[in-house]
Structures are given as structure tokens and as C-alpha cells.
Design an enzyme around this catalytic site. Structure first.
Site, PDB file in Angstrom:
ATOM      1  N   ASP A  32       0.874  -1.160   0.000  1.00  0.00           N
ATOM      2  CA  ASP A  32       0.000   0.000   0.000  1.00  0.00           C
ATOM      3  C   ASP A  32       0.922   1.224   0.000  1.00  0.00           C
ATOM      4  OD1 ASP A  32      -2.305   1.708   0.490  1.00  0.00           O
ATOM      5  OD2 ASP A  32      -1.615   1.808   2.570  1.00  0.00           O
ATOM      6  N   ASP A  34      -0.215   5.112   1.143  1.00  0.00           N
ATOM      7  CA  ASP A  34      -0.456   6.047   2.240  1.00  0.00           C
ATOM      8  C   ASP A  34      -0.350   5.365   3.596  1.00  0.00           C
ATOM      9  OD1 ASP A  34      -1.001   8.448   0.781  1.00  0.00           O
ATOM     10  OD2 ASP A  34      -2.947   7.627   0.228  1.00  0.00           O
ATOM     11  N   ASP A  43      -3.250  12.539   0.555  1.00  0.00           N
ATOM     12  CA  ASP A  43      -4.352  13.445   0.250  1.00  0.00           C
ATOM     13  C   ASP A  43      -4.426  14.571   1.277  1.00  0.00           C
ATOM     14  OD1 ASP A  43      -5.127  12.090  -2.020  1.00  0.00           O
ATOM     15  OD2 ASP A  43      -6.632  10.879  -1.003  1.00  0.00           O
ATOM     16  N   ASP A 123      -5.064   3.732  -3.209  1.00  0.00           N
ATOM     17  CA  ASP A 123      -6.200   4.599  -3.509  1.00  0.00           C
ATOM     18  C   ASP A 123      -5.780   6.071  -3.517  1.00  0.00           C
ATOM     19  OD1 ASP A 123      -8.760   5.319  -4.143  1.00  0.00           O
ATOM     20  OD2 ASP A 123      -9.631   4.907  -2.180  1.00  0.00           O
ATOM     21  N   ASP A 203      -2.096  -0.893   5.747  1.00  0.00           N
ATOM     22  CA  ASP A 203      -2.509  -0.310   7.025  1.00  0.00           C
ATOM     23  C   ASP A 203      -4.021  -0.116   7.133  1.00  0.00           C
ATOM     24  OD1 ASP A 203      -3.187   2.983   6.920  1.00  0.00           O
ATOM     25  OD2 ASP A 203      -2.252   2.117   5.153  1.00  0.00           O
TER      26      ASP A 203
END
Length: 268
Positions: A32, A34, A43, A123, A203
């Protein structure tokens, strides 16, 4: 079988530039982004490029649970209106700190790159991820990056789109990581590449969904105390054995590196 010198990170004198790899990587490693590779939510980080480093209330109030991608499209449109340009975003992404121990994990993977096929499923967005990975000097480690499409339009506005559509009820509308992972494994199998084990480092709640699809020979590395970790613990309490993968929680990514190093040593 790879020579053991390579498996523990020692240089091999028999490798040449452009030499064909006789065997595909043994393991698939999924990251992943972030709060996994980087120690922030990117973001949130880019708001540092906004006037006063904050968003007006009328923009913040448009957020809807499960539709974060659409919300970020509005955030980026506002920032474009305020004159925030590509260079401003790039500077922010390049300066987001890596998570604890992540440089050491990447150093280990660089030394043992022939054993791992590494992909990233996030994402966030393609532009930001590429900026951050190139700044960290690790972009070339990744065979493929799956993230929301992004770029800059004729006005210089940072634009963002959804990755895909799906039918998963547990994931945000724009991305189901389990769908991405299962399709990737199927695609690689069609190319006669099958992995002995799959390792997943994440996470968030959207990392829990794909980790449920892992088998008993695979390993999930949830960041300790984060949603993915809590959800795995809750599933084990409610449905013992339903979460099949071995769970190895981490606070520093050096713990992941040490675990993977032990896996390679056992293969010798």
C-alpha cells in the site's frame, strides 16, 4: 533454484547486463502507499500547498463516506482555482517522509530483487506516487503501480479520476484492492508465473479486503494499531481461522525486512 549468496543479499558474479532471468520471482510482494510506504495520508499532505494550508468549510462539507475519490476531485478543483500548480504538488509529494524502517526495507529488497515481484496498490493517485517513489529512489523496484489516474489539464489543474468500478460492498466506490489483486494473479498465471507465497504490506480498511483473499501460506503485514490490523484481530475473534494468512504486525518496516530475510534463509 537461486544461489544462496543472492538469497541473503550478497552479490553474484555470474549476472550480466541484459541477461535473461532463468526463473520468475518466487514471491509476490504488495505494498500500500499512504501510511505504509509514506508516513502520512498524501491526500491530507497536499493541503500544505493550499492557501493558508487549509480548505474552506464549504469544500470540507462535501465529503461523503465511501466517495473519497469524488471529494478529492473537488479539493483539487478548488486548489486549481487558487493557483496551485504542478510544481507545488510535486514539492509536497517529494518531501513526505517515509514510514519508520521503510528505507531499510527497500534496501533489503534492492539487494534481493530477483526473489520478489513487487507491485503497489493504492487509492492515492499515480502522479503523487511516482513523485514520492522517484524522490526516494525506489520507483524502479516496482513492476506495476495500480492507482487512480491523475494528471494536469490545459489549465494546469491537477485532475483525478476513479480507478475502476466494482461490486464489492466493503470498499470505496472507485477501488476494490481485492479485485485488482485477484485479477493480477490470474493475469500472471496466464503468463505462467505463479508465486510460492504472497506478502501484503498495508494499514487501512481497504487493505483488509484483499488480505482476506490470501491463503494459509501467505503473510499479511498490517501496520500495528491501524484499521487493517484491528479488522484482522476482530475477524479472528469472531470467526477463528477465517483469516487464513499469517499476520505479522509491524511498527517499523525493519520488522518486515527481518521476516522476509528469514524466509529467504530458510529457502537455502
Amino acid at each position: 533454484m537461486r544461489r544462496c549468496c543472492e538469497a541473503v543479499g550478497l552479490p553474484c558474479l555470474f549476472k550480466g547486463v541484459g541477461m535473461a532471468d532463468p526463473r520468475p520471482p518466487k514471491f509476490l510482494l504488495i505494498f500500500d502507499f499512504d501510511e505504509t510506504i509514506i508516513n502520512e495520508n498524501s491526500d491530507d499532505s497536499i493541503i500544505r500547498a493550499a492557501p493558508g494550508q487549509e480548505l474552506p468549510e464549504h469544500v470540507r462539507q462535501t465529503f461523503r463516506e465511501g466517495f473519497y475519490n469524488e471529494y478529492m476531485q473537488r479539493v483539487l478543483a478548488y486548489m486549481g482555482d487558487q493557483g496551485v500548480k504542478m510544481g507545488d504538488f510535486k514539492t509536497v509529494y517529494e518531501n513526505i517522509p517515509l514510514s519508520p524502517g521503510m528505507p531499510e526495507l527497500f534496501q533489503f529488497l534492492s539487494k534481493n530483487h530477483e526473489m520478489f515481484e513487487i507491485i503497489l496498490i493504492s487509492d492515492a493517485n499515480m502522479f503523487g506516487i511516482e513523485c514520492a517513489l522517484r524522490a526516494a529512489g525506489v520507483y524502479s523496484l516496482f513492476r506495476k503501480v495500480f492507482s487512480n489516474p491523475s494528471g494536469f489539464d490545459k489549465r494546469g489543474y491537477f485532475t483525478l479520476g476513479p480507478y475502476h468500478s466494482h461490486k464489492c460492498l466493503e470498499c470505496p466506490a472507485n477501488m476494490c484492492k481485492r479485485k485488482i489483486l485477484t485479477e493480477y494473479l490470474a493475469e500472471r498465471a496466464q503468463e505462467d508465473v505463479e508465486f510460492e507465497r504472497v506478502f501484503y504490506i498495508g494499514d487501512g480498511a481497504n487493505d483488509f479486503c484483499p488480505s482476506v483473499a490470501l491463503t494459509s501460506s501467505d503473510v499479511a503485514f498490517p501496520r500495528k494499531g491501524y484499521p487493517m490490523h484491528r479488522m484482522a484481530q476482530e475477524m479472528e475473534k469472531k470467526q477463528p481461522g477465517a483469516f487464513q494468512a499469517t499476520v505479522v504486525a509491524w511498527e517499523s518496516a525493519t520488522e518486515v525486512a527481518h521476516y522476509l530475510q528469514d524466509v529467504l534463509k530458510k529457502k537455502c
